[in-house]
Design an enzyme around this catalytic site. Structure first.
Site, PDB file in Angstrom:
ATOM      1  CG  HIS A  54      10.194  31.086  24.392  1.00  0.00           C
ATOM      2  ND1 HIS A  54       9.671  30.905  23.302  1.00  0.00           N
ATOM      3  CD2 HIS A  54      11.484  31.259  24.177  1.00  0.00           C
ATOM      4  CE1 HIS A  54      10.541  30.840  22.158  1.00  0.00           C
ATOM      5  NE2 HIS A  54      11.641  31.087  22.942  1.00  0.00           N
ATOM      6  CB  CYS A  80      12.093  34.307  22.646  1.00  0.00           C
ATOM      7  SG  CYS A  80      13.134  33.405  21.236  1.00  0.00           S
ATOM      8  CG  ASN A  85      12.588  28.985  19.620  1.00  0.00           C
ATOM      9  OD1 ASN A  85      11.438  29.377  19.663  1.00  0.00           O
ATOM     10  ND2 ASN A  85      13.547  29.335  20.259  1.00  0.00           N
TER      11      ASN A  85
END
Length: 336
Positions: free
Chosen positions: A263, A116, A293
């Site tokens: 993020h 991530c 995501n």
């Protein structure tokens, strides 16, 4: 001579196939209400097998847009940094595939495996290469294809409902304008929690033939695992810390931020940080509700959309921040 570096072009690509929460409720015991309450996600994009989309090809599509928006050609690219946790192959990495598929001259290609946080890590690498004078235009890509490796049963719903596919890209270029560009980047890791968000096998310690030999339907090591509450608690702490670190390094305060692009891990995390740092919703860009995501791709996708929507103006102070598997976390502060 000292140089500054700045992002001169952004681009993104997401598959056409939209998977809604209601679609997922037909695969597993879940609901639109359950997913939205916990994550804020309404839909995500998943590739369709056979549609030609892979981690590298999506990265190529995003890169083409970034190159065009930067006003350069592929021949101006002199280095590639590709961030992903889902490469097409175990090896080689996708950086060289992008070099091949774009027809770029034989430049160096570096692959970054920071999940991530991958795009911000990759951006930091590009920033340092450009500031040192080694390269003029670095292509930075974050791309992920999650859908092919998710447990699409009720057993895996806690992870599966979160993730989507897509790619984003940036061109980091040399500049002599000291008033604009990347001000600083900040990178961290805490490996003691590595297994709290991980995909353990197949790997060199648990290779494919061993999985086949065991033939154990209860073996979930080849699906992503996430200790959700544990990750959430660490994320909200580290997000704030690394954003403040970037601001303090440049003698700035939260009220100076014109746009925060976090993020896109969970809308609840973003909302928590927004409230904690007293940032108006108009100064925080979120698109997780549309894409889920997308790990290393999430920040460049969101940042590109924010630019396209006119939410970033020349002179704006922009902060990018990420937290994820590793644990790793990072931030980048720039004057647009």
């Amino acid at each position: 001579m000292s140089y500054t570096s700045r992002i001169t072009g952004m681009g993104y690509y997401v598959p056409e196939n939209v998977v809604t929460n209601n679609d997922l409720s037909k695969m597993m015991d879940t609901s639109d209400e359950w997913i939205q309450e916990r994550t804020g996600i309404v839909e995500r994009r998943w590739v369709v097998p056979g549609d030609g989309n892979t981690t590298s090809t999506m990265g190529v599509k995003a890169a083409k847009m970034a190159i065009e928006n930067a006003g350069i050609t592929k021949d101006d690219i002199d280095f590639i940094v590709f961030a992903t946790l889902s490469p097409d192959y175990y090896f080689p990495g996708p950086g060289v595939q992008v070099q091949r598929d774009l027809g770029i001259k034989e430049v160096g290609a570096l692959d970054v495996r920071n999940q991530c946080s991958g795009f911000v890590y990759a951006l930091s690498v590009a920033d340092q290469y450009v500031k040192s004078g080694m390269y003029k235009n670095v292509l930075v890509i974050g791309s992920e294809l999650h859908s092919g490796g998710l447990d699409k049963t009720t057993r895996g719903r806690g992870v599966t409902v979160i993730f989507g596919d897509g790619a984003g890209a940036a061109i980091v270029s040399r500049s002599n304008d000291e008033k604009r560009g990347i001000l600083s980047t900040h990178l961290h890791s805490q490996g003691e929690h590595a297994e709290e968000l991980a995909l353990i096998g197949p790997a060199t310690t648990h290779w494919v033939d061993k999985l086949i030999e065991e033939n154990d339907p209860e073996n979930t090591s080849y699906y992503p695992y996430m200790n959700g509450n544990f990750v959430f608690k660490h994320a909200v702490t580290r997000f704030e810390e690394v954003i403040m670190e970037a601001l303090e390094a440049n003698s700035l305060k939260p009220e100076n931020i014109d746009l925060l692009v976090p993020h896109q891990a969970n809308l609840r995390i973003s909302q928590f940080i927004m409230k904690k740092m007293q940032l108006d919703p108009s100064r925080v860009y979120n698109n997780i509700m549309r894409y889920g995501n997308t790990t290393a791709a999430s920040i460049p996708i969101a940042f590109t959309e924010a630019i396209n929507e006119g939410k970033v103006k020349e002179g704006d102070l922009v902060c990018l921040a990420a937290f994820g598997s590793g644990f790793t976390w990072a931030s980048a502060l720039m004057r647009w």
